[in-house]
Motif scaffolding. Structure first.
Motif, PDB file in Angstrom:
ATOM      1  N   ARG A   1       0.830  -1.205   0.000  1.00  0.00           N
ATOM      2  CA  ARG A   1       0.000   0.000   0.000  1.00  0.00           C
ATOM      3  C   ARG A   1       0.865   1.256   0.000  1.00  0.00           C
ATOM      4  NH1 ARG A   1      -4.429   1.888  -2.120  1.00  0.00           N
ATOM      5  NH2 ARG A   1      -5.504   3.430  -0.806  1.00  0.00           N
ATOM      6  N   GLY A   2       1.956   1.223   0.737  1.00  0.00           N
ATOM      7  CA  GLY A   2       2.862   2.361   0.759  1.00  0.00           C
ATOM      8  C   GLY A   2       3.509   2.616  -0.590  1.00  0.00           C
ATOM      9  N   LEU A   3       3.852   1.541  -1.303  1.00  0.00           N
ATOM     10  CA  LEU A   3       4.396   1.703  -2.649  1.00  0.00           C
ATOM     11  C   LEU A   3       3.403   2.401  -3.561  1.00  0.00           C
ATOM     12  CD1 LEU A   3       6.165  -1.722  -3.331  1.00  0.00           C
ATOM     13  CD2 LEU A   3       7.200   0.432  -2.617  1.00  0.00           C
ATOM     14  N   ASP A   4       2.145   1.970  -3.490  1.00  0.00           N
ATOM     15  CA  ASP A   4       1.119   2.558  -4.353  1.00  0.00           C
ATOM     16  C   ASP A   4       0.875   4.026  -4.026  1.00  0.00           C
ATOM     17  OD1 ASP A   4       0.786   0.163  -5.672  1.00  0.00           O
ATOM     18  OD2 ASP A   4      -0.842  -0.519  -4.377  1.00  0.00           O
ATOM     19  N   LEU A   5       0.936   4.352  -2.738  1.00  0.00           N
ATOM     20  CA  LEU A   5       0.623   5.726  -2.327  1.00  0.00           C
ATOM     21  C   LEU A   5       1.826   6.658  -2.405  1.00  0.00           C
ATOM     22  CD1 LEU A   5      -1.620   5.101   0.834  1.00  0.00           C
ATOM     23  CD2 LEU A   5      -2.361   5.799  -1.448  1.00  0.00           C
ATOM     24  N   GLY A   6       3.034   6.122  -2.194  1.00  0.00           N
ATOM     25  CA  GLY A   6       4.178   7.003  -2.047  1.00  0.00           C
ATOM     26  C   GLY A   6       5.251   6.867  -3.095  1.00  0.00           C
ATOM     27  N   LEU A   7       5.947   5.710  -3.130  1.00  0.00           N
ATOM     28  CA  LEU A   7       7.149   5.609  -3.936  1.00  0.00           C
ATOM     29  C   LEU A   7       6.881   5.622  -5.434  1.00  0.00           C
ATOM     30  CD1 LEU A   7       9.402   3.115  -1.952  1.00  0.00           C
ATOM     31  CD2 LEU A   7       9.412   5.599  -1.968  1.00  0.00           C
ATOM     32  N   PHE A   8       5.901   4.857  -5.893  1.00  0.00           N
ATOM     33  CA  PHE A   8       5.616   4.848  -7.324  1.00  0.00           C
ATOM     34  C   PHE A   8       5.183   6.223  -7.835  1.00  0.00           C
ATOM     35  CE2 PHE A   8       5.108   0.098  -7.056  1.00  0.00           C
ATOM     36  CZ  PHE A   8       6.141  -0.187  -7.922  1.00  0.00           C
ATOM     37  N   PRO A   9       4.220   6.911  -7.186  1.00  0.00           N
ATOM     38  CA  PRO A   9       3.867   8.263  -7.647  1.00  0.00           C
ATOM     39  C   PRO A   9       5.032   9.233  -7.565  1.00  0.00           C
ATOM     40  CG  PRO A   9       2.152   7.384  -6.221  1.00  0.00           C
ATOM     41  CD  PRO A   9       3.319   6.449  -6.118  1.00  0.00           C
ATOM     42  N   LEU A  10       5.867   9.109  -6.518  1.00  0.00           N
ATOM     43  CA  LEU A  10       7.006  10.006  -6.379  1.00  0.00           C
ATOM     44  C   LEU A  10       7.991   9.826  -7.525  1.00  0.00           C
ATOM     45  CD1 LEU A  10       8.680  12.039  -4.756  1.00  0.00           C
ATOM     46  CD2 LEU A  10       9.648  10.107  -3.494  1.00  0.00           C
ATOM     47  N   GLY A  11       8.329   8.583  -7.837  1.00  0.00           N
ATOM     48  CA  GLY A  11       9.262   8.326  -8.927  1.00  0.00           C
ATOM     49  C   GLY A  11       8.740   8.803 -10.261  1.00  0.00           C
ATOM     50  N   GLU A  12       7.466   8.547 -10.542  1.00  0.00           N
ATOM     51  CA  GLU A  12       6.889   8.977 -11.809  1.00  0.00           C
ATOM     52  C   GLU A  12       6.795  10.499 -11.880  1.00  0.00           C
ATOM     53  OE1 GLU A  12       3.233   7.053 -12.624  1.00  0.00           O
ATOM     54  OE2 GLU A  12       4.071   5.030 -12.581  1.00  0.00           O
TER      55      GLU A  12
ATOM     56  N   THR B   1      21.635  -5.804  -4.539  1.00  0.00           N
ATOM     57  CA  THR B   1      21.443  -4.397  -4.898  1.00  0.00           C
ATOM     58  C   THR B   1      19.992  -4.042  -5.158  1.00  0.00           C
ATOM     59  OG1 THR B   1      21.876  -4.963  -7.212  1.00  0.00           O
ATOM     60  CG2 THR B   1      23.735  -4.226  -5.891  1.00  0.00           C
ATOM     61  N   THR B   2      19.181  -5.035  -5.464  1.00  0.00           N
ATOM     62  CA  THR B   2      17.777  -4.757  -5.789  1.00  0.00           C
ATOM     63  C   THR B   2      16.972  -4.721  -4.496  1.00  0.00           C
ATOM     64  OG1 THR B   2      17.521  -7.138  -6.225  1.00  0.00           O
ATOM     65  CG2 THR B   2      17.883  -5.696  -8.106  1.00  0.00           C
ATOM     66  N   SER B   3      17.033  -3.586  -3.821  1.00  0.00           N
ATOM     67  CA  SER B   3      16.422  -3.459  -2.507  1.00  0.00           C
ATOM     68  C   SER B   3      14.960  -3.046  -2.613  1.00  0.00           C
ATOM     69  CB  SER B   3      17.177  -2.417  -1.671  1.00  0.00           C
ATOM     70  OG  SER B   3      16.981  -1.125  -2.211  1.00  0.00           O
ATOM     71  N   THR B   4      14.299  -3.014  -1.470  1.00  0.00           N
ATOM     72  CA  THR B   4      12.875  -2.680  -1.433  1.00  0.00           C
ATOM     73  C   THR B   4      12.608  -1.216  -1.731  1.00  0.00           C
ATOM     74  OG1 THR B   4      13.079  -2.359   0.961  1.00  0.00           O
ATOM     75  CG2 THR B   4      12.328  -4.512   0.197  1.00  0.00           C
ATOM     76  N   ILE B   5      13.616  -0.368  -1.614  1.00  0.00           N
ATOM     77  CA  ILE B   5      13.456   1.043  -1.936  1.00  0.00           C
ATOM     78  C   ILE B   5      13.921   1.331  -3.354  1.00  0.00           C
ATOM     79  CG2 ILE B   5      14.054   3.392  -1.282  1.00  0.00           C
ATOM     80  CD1 ILE B   5      12.276   1.964   0.701  1.00  0.00           C
ATOM     81  N   THR B   6      15.043   0.745  -3.736  1.00  0.00           N
ATOM     82  CA  THR B   6      15.606   1.016  -5.056  1.00  0.00           C
ATOM     83  C   THR B   6      14.677   0.565  -6.173  1.00  0.00           C
ATOM     84  OG1 THR B   6      17.823   0.731  -4.129  1.00  0.00           O
ATOM     85  CG2 THR B   6      17.614   0.667  -6.521  1.00  0.00           C
ATOM     86  N   VAL B   7      14.162  -0.644  -6.067  1.00  0.00           N
ATOM     87  CA  VAL B   7      13.360  -1.201  -7.151  1.00  0.00           C
ATOM     88  C   VAL B   7      12.122  -0.359  -7.464  1.00  0.00           C
ATOM     89  CG1 VAL B   7      11.951  -3.181  -7.849  1.00  0.00           C
ATOM     90  CG2 VAL B   7      14.210  -3.550  -6.849  1.00  0.00           C
ATOM     91  N   PRO B   8      11.274  -0.009  -6.491  1.00  0.00           N
ATOM     92  CA  PRO B   8      10.100   0.805  -6.830  1.00  0.00           C
ATOM     93  C   PRO B   8      10.453   2.168  -7.409  1.00  0.00           C
ATOM     94  CG  PRO B   8       9.853  -0.174  -4.661  1.00  0.00           C
ATOM     95  CD  PRO B   8      11.266  -0.398  -5.069  1.00  0.00           C
ATOM     96  N   LEU B   9      11.429   2.852  -6.808  1.00  0.00           N
ATOM     97  CA  LEU B   9      11.787   4.181  -7.294  1.00  0.00           C
ATOM     98  C   LEU B   9      12.382   4.129  -8.700  1.00  0.00           C
ATOM     99  CD1 LEU B   9      13.263   6.014  -4.172  1.00  0.00           C
ATOM    100  CD2 LEU B   9      11.280   6.699  -5.519  1.00  0.00           C
ATOM    101  N   VAL B  10      13.280   3.177  -8.934  1.00  0.00           N
ATOM    102  CA  VAL B  10      13.926   3.080 -10.239  1.00  0.00           C
ATOM    103  C   VAL B  10      12.920   2.663 -11.307  1.00  0.00           C
ATOM    104  CG1 VAL B  10      15.636   1.780 -11.551  1.00  0.00           C
ATOM    105  CG2 VAL B  10      16.209   2.667  -9.292  1.00  0.00           C
ATOM    106  N   THR B  11      12.059   1.709 -10.976  1.00  0.00           N
ATOM    107  CA  THR B  11      11.042   1.294 -11.935  1.00  0.00           C
ATOM    108  C   THR B  11      10.105   2.443 -12.269  1.00  0.00           C
ATOM    109  OG1 THR B  11      11.128  -0.972 -11.082  1.00  0.00           O
ATOM    110  CG2 THR B  11       9.208  -0.368 -12.388  1.00  0.00           C
ATOM    111  N   ALA B  12       9.652   3.161 -11.254  1.00  0.00           N
ATOM    112  CA  ALA B  12       8.770   4.300 -11.487  1.00  0.00           C
ATOM    113  C   ALA B  12       9.470   5.386 -12.295  1.00  0.00           C
ATOM    114  CB  ALA B  12       8.286   4.870 -10.156  1.00  0.00           C
ATOM    115  N   LEU B  13      10.773   5.587 -12.041  1.00  0.00           N
ATOM    116  CA  LEU B  13      11.538   6.566 -12.810  1.00  0.00           C
ATOM    117  C   LEU B  13      11.580   6.183 -14.280  1.00  0.00           C
ATOM    118  CD1 LEU B  13      13.504   9.008 -12.960  1.00  0.00           C
ATOM    119  CD2 LEU B  13      15.357   7.397 -12.484  1.00  0.00           C
ATOM    120  N   GLY B  14      11.847   4.922 -14.564  1.00  0.00           N
ATOM    121  CA  GLY B  14      11.914   4.486 -15.954  1.00  0.00           C
ATOM    122  C   GLY B  14      10.584   4.591 -16.665  1.00  0.00           C
TER     123      GLY B  14
END
Length: 244
Positions: A60-71, A193-206
């Protein structure tokens, strides 16, 4: 009110669905194959509930925070049109999140301990600390470089399969000349290297960057950054082993 409850319980139900096969497999082998009761059943049930809640809140946190932030940051950099700042952000994102990754810290400390016992480095606190720090910085540098390469690939439209194939060819060559003691550690470094923070942010960035650029497809061009983040650390650690 009803919609809020649904949004709260849906991740719990999805996490329970994902955990059910794991629980069934463990229970089957413990009760049927090994034919022994589950140890500390009460503690296990409490732990399972905590894992269930943790997964639900994390998703739920990924959906609300990290993915929107990266995009959102990807769209902002695309509108700004500054390649320099985009590359700086990509490098800092990969370097910073990897350097603070707990799994990498743990494996670096363990590697330093084993290296000291094997006589590769001096068996002193300073030597072990320096070896572990050097390994962490090497992996973090490699991930930062990998994210930069992934961003440039999206911008330029370079074919990912050729880049990945070339990267693994380099890994094979380095493996043949690197010290045998570093090879296993290098290959493991690609996984931590594929951590729980890096993966969502990097994927959303791409995905966000690809969707912001004309002529780029979020599906075809937005993914693949994590592949570089797993590949380059292997090469960098192999080189690190040859240098030290």
């Amino acid at each position: 009110m009803m919609q809020s409850l649904q949004s709260l319980f849906r991740p719990l139900l999805e996490s329970a669905r994902d955990l059910t096969p794991i629980v069934l497999v463990i229970a089957f082998f413990e009760l049927v194959v090994l034919q022994q009761p589950l140890p500390n059943l009460g503690e296990m049930l409490v732990g399972l509930l905590l894992v269930l809640a943790g997964l639900a809140f994390f998703v739920r946190g990924l959906d609300l925070g990290l993915f929107p932030l990266g995009e959102a940051m990807a769209h902002a950099f695309a509108r700004k049109g500054s390649l320099f700042w985009l590359v700086c952000f990509a490098f800092c994102l990969g370097f910073g999140t990897t350097a603070a990754e707990p799994a990498l810290i743990a494996i670096a400390e363990e590697a330093a301990e084993v290296a000291a016992q094997g006589g590769m480095i001096a068996d002193t606190l300073d030597a072990r600390h320096g070896y572990a720090l050097g390994l962490r910085l090497t992996v973090a540098l490699s991930v930062g470089t990998a994210i930069v390469l992934g961003v440039l690939r999206i911008l330029k439209g370079w074919p990912i399969h050729l880049m990945v194939a070339g990267g693994y060819m380099l890994v094979v060559v380095l493996t043949m000349v690197a010290p045998p003691e570093i090879i296993g550690l290098a290959y493991d470094s690609g996984g931590v290297t594929t951590s729980t923070i890096t993966v969502p942010l990097v994927t959303a960035l791409g995905v966000g960057l690809a969707s912001s650029l004309k002529g780029r497809s979020p599906l075809l061009d937005g993914f693949g950054l994590i592949a570089f983040a797993s590949l380059l650390p292997i090469s960098f650690v192999l080189i690190y082993g040859m240098v030290i």
